[in-house]
Write a protein that holds these residues in place. Sequence first.
Motif, PDB file in Angstrom:
ATOM      1  N   ALA A  14     -30.467 -31.783 -10.892  1.00 20.71           N
ATOM      2  CA  ALA A  14     -31.601 -32.099 -10.023  1.00 20.71           C
ATOM      3  C   ALA A  14     -32.151 -30.850  -9.339  1.00 20.71           C
ATOM      4  N   VAL A  15     -31.293 -29.858  -9.128  1.00 25.02           N
ATOM      5  CA  VAL A  15     -31.728 -28.602  -8.523  1.00 25.02           C
ATOM      6  C   VAL A  15     -32.658 -27.853  -9.472  1.00 25.02           C
ATOM      7  N   ILE A  16     -32.249 -27.756 -10.739  1.00 20.02           N
ATOM      8  CA  ILE A  16     -33.088 -27.094 -11.745  1.00 20.02           C
ATOM      9  C   ILE A  16     -34.420 -27.820 -11.876  1.00 20.02           C
ATOM     10  N   GLU A  17     -34.340 -29.137 -11.986  1.00 22.91           N
ATOM     11  CA  GLU A  17     -35.557 -29.934 -12.164  1.00 22.91           C
ATOM     12  C   GLU A  17     -36.526 -29.701 -11.012  1.00 22.91           C
ATOM     13  N   ARG A  18     -35.993 -29.612  -9.814  1.00 23.68           N
ATOM     14  CA  ARG A  18     -36.855 -29.474  -8.638  1.00 23.68           C
ATOM     15  C   ARG A  18     -37.472 -28.081  -8.513  1.00 23.68           C
ATOM     16  N   LEU A  19     -36.748 -27.047  -8.917  1.00 22.85           N
ATOM     17  CA  LEU A  19     -37.184 -25.674  -8.645  1.00 22.85           C
ATOM     18  C   LEU A  19     -37.864 -24.969  -9.808  1.00 22.85           C
ATOM     19  N   MET A  20     -37.730 -25.489 -11.010  1.00 24.00           N
ATOM     20  CA  MET A  20     -38.198 -24.727 -12.172  1.00 24.00           C
ATOM     21  C   MET A  20     -39.714 -24.528 -12.215  1.00 24.00           C
ATOM     22  N   GLU A  21     -40.456 -25.381 -11.536  1.00 19.60           N
ATOM     23  CA  GLU A  21     -41.912 -25.213 -11.509  1.00 19.60           C
ATOM     24  C   GLU A  21     -42.321 -23.997 -10.682  1.00 19.60           C
ATOM     25  N   ASN A  22     -41.520 -23.656  -9.687  1.00 21.89           N
ATOM     26  CA  ASN A  22     -41.888 -22.593  -8.746  1.00 21.89           C
ATOM     27  C   ASN A  22     -41.116 -21.295  -8.921  1.00 21.89           C
ATOM     28  N   PHE A  23     -40.030 -21.331  -9.721  1.00 21.52           N
ATOM     29  CA  PHE A  23     -39.181 -20.143  -9.862  1.00 21.52           C
ATOM     30  C   PHE A  23     -38.812 -19.883 -11.320  1.00 21.52           C
ATOM     31  N   GLN A  24     -38.509 -18.618 -11.610  1.00 20.42           N
ATOM     32  CA  GLN A  24     -37.868 -18.253 -12.866  1.00 20.42           C
ATOM     33  C   GLN A  24     -36.366 -18.488 -12.652  1.00 20.42           C
ATOM     34  N   ILE A  25     -35.820 -19.475 -13.323  1.00 22.95           N
ATOM     35  CA  ILE A  25     -34.459 -19.922 -13.038  1.00 22.95           C
ATOM     36  C   ILE A  25     -33.408 -19.145 -13.820  1.00 22.95           C
ATOM     37  N   ASN A  26     -32.392 -18.704 -13.099  1.00 23.54           N
ATOM     38  CA  ASN A  26     -31.188 -18.114 -13.677  1.00 23.54           C
ATOM     39  C   ASN A  26     -29.995 -18.848 -13.064  1.00 23.54           C
ATOM     40  N   ILE A  27     -29.065 -19.277 -13.914  1.00 19.57           N
ATOM     41  CA  ILE A  27     -27.912 -20.032 -13.442  1.00 19.57           C
ATOM     42  C   ILE A  27     -26.657 -19.161 -13.512  1.00 19.57           C
ATOM     43  N   LEU A  28     -25.920 -19.122 -12.414  1.00 15.11           N
ATOM     44  CA  LEU A  28     -24.641 -18.411 -12.370  1.00 15.11           C
ATOM     45  C   LEU A  28     -23.525 -19.444 -12.267  1.00 15.11           C
ATOM     46  N   PHE A  29     -22.688 -19.506 -13.284  1.00 18.59           N
ATOM     47  CA  PHE A  29     -21.549 -20.416 -13.245  1.00 18.59           C
ATOM     48  C   PHE A  29     -20.317 -19.604 -12.867  1.00 18.59           C
ATOM     49  N   TYR A  30     -20.108 -19.494 -11.566  1.00 17.81           N
ATOM     50  CA  TYR A  30     -18.947 -18.759 -11.048  1.00 17.81           C
ATOM     51  C   TYR A  30     -18.098 -19.718 -10.237  1.00 17.81           C
ATOM     52  N   ASN A  31     -17.003 -20.176 -10.828  1.00 13.80           N
ATOM     53  CA  ASN A  31     -16.147 -21.172 -10.189  1.00 13.80           C
ATOM     54  C   ASN A  31     -14.670 -20.922 -10.516  1.00 13.80           C
ATOM     55  N   PRO A  32     -14.098 -19.862  -9.943  1.00  7.87           N
ATOM     56  CA  PRO A  32     -12.681 -19.564 -10.201  1.00  7.87           C
ATOM     57  C   PRO A  32     -11.739 -20.558  -9.537  1.00  7.87           C
ATOM     58  N   ASN A  33     -12.311 -21.483  -8.766  1.00  9.80           N
ATOM     59  CA  ASN A  33     -11.514 -22.515  -8.093  1.00  9.80           C
ATOM     60  C   ASN A  33     -11.065 -23.627  -9.046  1.00  9.80           C
ATOM     61  N   LEU A  34     -11.651 -23.731 -10.224  1.00 10.88           N
ATOM     62  CA  LEU A  34     -11.334 -24.836 -11.127  1.00 10.88           C
ATOM     63  C   LEU A  34      -9.866 -24.822 -11.511  1.00 10.88           C
ATOM     64  N   ASP A  35      -9.298 -26.018 -11.650  1.00 13.79           N
ATOM     65  CA  ASP A  35      -7.846 -26.158 -11.749  1.00 13.79           C
ATOM     66  C   ASP A  35      -7.257 -25.749 -13.089  1.00 13.79           C
ATOM     67  N   SER A  36      -8.090 -25.591 -14.125  1.00 12.65           N
ATOM     68  CA  SER A  36      -7.571 -25.203 -15.437  1.00 12.65           C
ATOM     69  C   SER A  36      -8.675 -24.612 -16.298  1.00 12.65           C
ATOM     70  N   LYS A  37      -8.273 -23.859 -17.314  1.00 12.49           N
ATOM     71  CA  LYS A  37      -9.249 -23.307 -18.263  1.00 12.49           C
ATOM     72  C   LYS A  37      -9.930 -24.442 -19.024  1.00 12.49           C
ATOM     73  N   MET A  38      -9.192 -25.516 -19.277  1.00 15.20           N
ATOM     74  CA  MET A  38      -9.769 -26.663 -19.980  1.00 15.20           C
ATOM     75  C   MET A  38     -10.902 -27.286 -19.176  1.00 15.20           C
ATOM     76  N   GLU A  39     -10.684 -27.444 -17.861  1.00 19.18           N
ATOM     77  CA  GLU A  39     -11.727 -28.013 -17.002  1.00 19.18           C
ATOM     78  C   GLU A  39     -12.916 -27.074 -16.923  1.00 19.18           C
ATOM     79  N   TRP A  40     -12.648 -25.781 -16.843  1.00 19.39           N
ATOM     80  CA  TRP A  40     -13.711 -24.766 -16.794  1.00 19.39           C
ATOM     81  C   TRP A  40     -14.570 -24.845 -18.049  1.00 19.39           C
TER      82      TRP A  40
END
Length: 209
Positions: A34-60
């Motif tokens: 929903a964040v991408i959908e809302r902002l893509m009209e007004n911004f050049q979107i770049n997504i950073l997937f930085y989540n070292p908190n995830l409990d396993s490599k499988m979940e990541w």
Amino acid sequence: MKINYNLEMENTIKKLNYKPKLLIHSCCGPCSSAVIERLMENFQINILFYNPNLDSKMEWERRIKEQRKIIDALKKDEEINLIVPDFIPEEFLSVIRGTEKAPEGGKRCMRCYYLRLLYTGLCARDLDCDFWTTSLTISPHKDSQIINKMGLAIEKKTGAKFLMSDFKKKNGFKRSVELSQQYNLYRQDYCGCKFSKIEAENRNRNKSL
């Protein structure tokens, strides 16, 4: 007094006279949808997937797959870049050491938020982005007042402009659920770390009882 960070974001967007480069920290595909959908009209979107908190490599890996799926579904003619740093759980574990037994939403989570937001602010600076923000504020379980204050503090530290937000406003969370259903996204029932997973399992166990 609480600040309406959704209104702050809308006021920033109204003042734009070009389509700036925005780096969005994504905690997962469903929340970012929903964040991408809302902002893509007004911004050049770049997504950073930085989540070292995830409990396993499988979940990541599972969440990365869903992140790619929603980007492909929403991008249409737009270019949406995905940045995926290596999964290094020690970065999270070292930061939260000593708060392992803190309740969900407590000190452990505050340190986790700051870790991921600081990394995003530094990346935004290094990538010469005009703004950066996070999908974390779409969750009804996360305090947008705290997250935005962290973002503004990191803006001062890094010099990278933070886009204030409260994406749960205007039915943002509801829309993320709708998009998850529409595109058949895996929607996890815990934030990501092993501690939140244990709490979720306990909640589900209590409900069943």
